[in-house]
Motif scaffolding. Structure first.
Motif, short mmCIF file in Angstrom:
data_model
loop_
_atom_site.label_atom_id
_atom_site.label_comp_id
_atom_site.label_asym_id
_atom_site.label_seq_id
_atom_site.Cartn_x
_atom_site.Cartn_y
_atom_site.Cartn_z
N ILE A 187 81.27 43.86 -40.63
CA ILE A 187 82.20 42.67 -40.49
C ILE A 187 81.28 41.67 -39.86
O ILE A 187 80.24 42.46 -38.94
CB ILE A 187 83.08 42.77 -39.83
CG1 ILE A 187 84.69 43.78 -39.81
CG2 ILE A 187 83.49 41.20 -39.31
CD1 ILE A 187 85.65 43.38 -39.29
N THR A 188 80.25 40.96 -40.53
CA THR A 188 79.12 39.75 -39.64
C THR A 188 79.57 38.81 -39.45
O THR A 188 80.59 38.01 -40.51
CB THR A 188 77.93 40.26 -40.86
OG1 THR A 188 77.60 41.62 -41.03
CG2 THR A 188 76.90 39.43 -40.45
N VAL A 189 80.02 38.47 -37.99
CA VAL A 189 79.80 36.93 -37.74
C VAL A 189 78.85 36.55 -37.60
O VAL A 189 78.18 37.02 -36.43
CB VAL A 189 81.25 37.24 -36.42
CG1 VAL A 189 81.40 35.75 -36.02
CG2 VAL A 189 82.35 37.98 -36.72
N LYS A 190 78.48 35.77 -37.92
CA LYS A 190 77.15 34.86 -37.53
C LYS A 190 77.36 33.65 -37.23
O LYS A 190 77.66 32.94 -38.99
CB LYS A 190 75.75 35.01 -38.99
CG LYS A 190 74.66 34.76 -37.89
CD LYS A 190 73.89 35.27 -38.85
CE LYS A 190 72.04 35.00 -38.72
NZ LYS A 190 71.40 35.54 -39.57
N GLY A 191 77.23 32.53 -36.47
CA GLY A 191 77.71 31.09 -36.06
C GLY A 191 79.52 31.16 -36.86
O GLY A 191 79.33 31.30 -36.30
N LYS A 192 78.94 29.80 -38.18
CA LYS A 192 80.78 29.79 -38.26
C LYS A 192 81.26 30.40 -39.56
O LYS A 192 82.05 30.69 -40.25
CB LYS A 192 81.10 28.54 -38.44
CG LYS A 192 80.35 27.33 -37.54
CD LYS A 192 81.55 27.76 -36.19
CE LYS A 192 81.55 26.70 -34.45
NZ LYS A 192 82.78 26.39 -34.19
N THR A 193 80.19 31.56 -39.55
CA THR A 193 80.14 31.86 -41.04
C THR A 193 80.71 33.72 -40.32
O THR A 193 80.94 34.50 -39.44
CB THR A 193 79.78 32.25 -41.93
OG1 THR A 193 78.41 32.94 -41.34
CG2 THR A 193 79.27 30.89 -42.14
N VAL A 194 81.64 34.58 -41.72
CA VAL A 194 82.68 35.15 -41.46
C VAL A 194 82.06 36.56 -42.99
O VAL A 194 82.60 36.09 -43.66
CB VAL A 194 83.72 35.65 -40.58
CG1 VAL A 194 84.66 37.60 -41.57
CG2 VAL A 194 84.03 35.01 -39.64
N THR A 195 81.69 37.35 -42.59
CA THR A 195 81.34 37.94 -43.55
C THR A 195 82.16 40.54 -43.71
O THR A 195 81.98 40.63 -42.85
CB THR A 195 80.10 38.62 -44.11
OG1 THR A 195 79.51 37.03 -44.84
CG2 THR A 195 79.82 39.54 -45.87
N THR A 196 82.74 40.39 -44.40
CA THR A 196 83.94 41.11 -44.72
C THR A 196 83.21 42.19 -45.85
O THR A 196 83.95 41.43 -46.84
CB THR A 196 85.05 41.71 -44.36
OG1 THR A 196 85.28 40.41 -42.89
CG2 THR A 196 85.48 42.86 -44.41
#
Length: 250
Positions: A187-196
């Motif tokens: 899970i990548t959380v960067k700024g206001k974005t989430v990628t799973t």
């Protein structure tokens, strides 16, 4: 140097090299373990839990029966902003039959029959998740729903969520392994974005969440419980976690 002496030195170097735990992020990747495989150091168990969050055979094990009066989730002691989280998880079993599982369409809405009635599925179910930045609204779900794990239920079902965000937090693929087998989240959380990414498959791709907090703790979710008859009253978090590591991007 003779070939015999070189071969001997190479063998000794290999034999004395430090062992790397299977599944652990390799040195140099910048990941810090969040679980030592022995105890819950670095985590905050619910007050009055009664030992239901525990370590079994090198994994964080939960039986969905925390005795805590309030919040029953297991939280990290630290807060995190931007990060990549790697975590293995498995649902041990799914003893509860959930008769209300929706048929979720790719845009995140629920399918309806020809009479306009929402379609429901009755399936074995278990339920947990990983809270991101301190709030259960922003979590990667873990469960048995046909839509697959990784969806962000709290956002998808909120009435104020835009159609674009609703579709973005709905899994693009169902990538779960069968009940009892280990799965892997990245899970990548960067700024206001989430990628799973689930088991190597991107299920949520850079979903932009306007009200995502700047930082917060992570949590492993409690769900379910038993009624007075000793039967499960909802999908329980019969779940285990291991190989948990984080790389901060701040």
């Amino acid at each position: 140097m003779s070939k015999t002496r070189f071969a001997l030195l190479a063998t000794l170097a290999f034999a004395t090299a430090p062992a790397v735990r299977a599944g652990a992020p390799a040195d140099g990747e910048g990941f810090t373990p969040l679980f030592n495989g022995k105890d819950l150091a670095g985590w905050t168990a619910p007050e009055g839990d009664g030992g239901h969050w525990k370590v079994v055979d090198g994994a964080i094990d939960y039986d969905a029966l925390s005795e805590a009066k309030g919040d029953k989730n297991l939280w990290t002691e630290r807060e995190y902003g931007d990060f990549i989280l790697k975590i293995d998880w498995r649902l041990k079993e799914a003893p509860y039959i959930n008769k209300g599982i929706p048929y979720i369409l790719p845009d995140g809405t629920h399918a309806k029959d020809i009479h306009g009635k929402e379609m429901k599925l009755a399936l074995p179910d278990a339920d947990s998740g990983v809270f991101l930045r301190g709030d259960g609204k922003y979590q990667a779900n873990i469960w048995c729903w046909p839509v697959g794990s990784g969806e962000m239920y709290g956002l998808r079902t909120e009435a104020s969520t835009s159609p674009e965000l609703r579709a973005a937090v709905t899994p693009k693929h169902q990538a779960d392994k069968p009940i009892g087998e280990w799965n892997h989240f990245e899970i990548t959380v960067k700024g206001k974005t989430v990628t799973t990414v689930l088991n190597g498959v991107v299920v949520v791709d850079k979903a932009t969440i306007p009200d995502l907090p700047a930082k917060g703790r992570l949590a492993l979710q409690h769900h379910g419980g038993k009624n007075k008859a000793g039967e499960w009253a909802g999908p329980p978090s019969l779940v285990q976690f291991k190989n948990i590591a984080i790389k901060t991007l701040d």
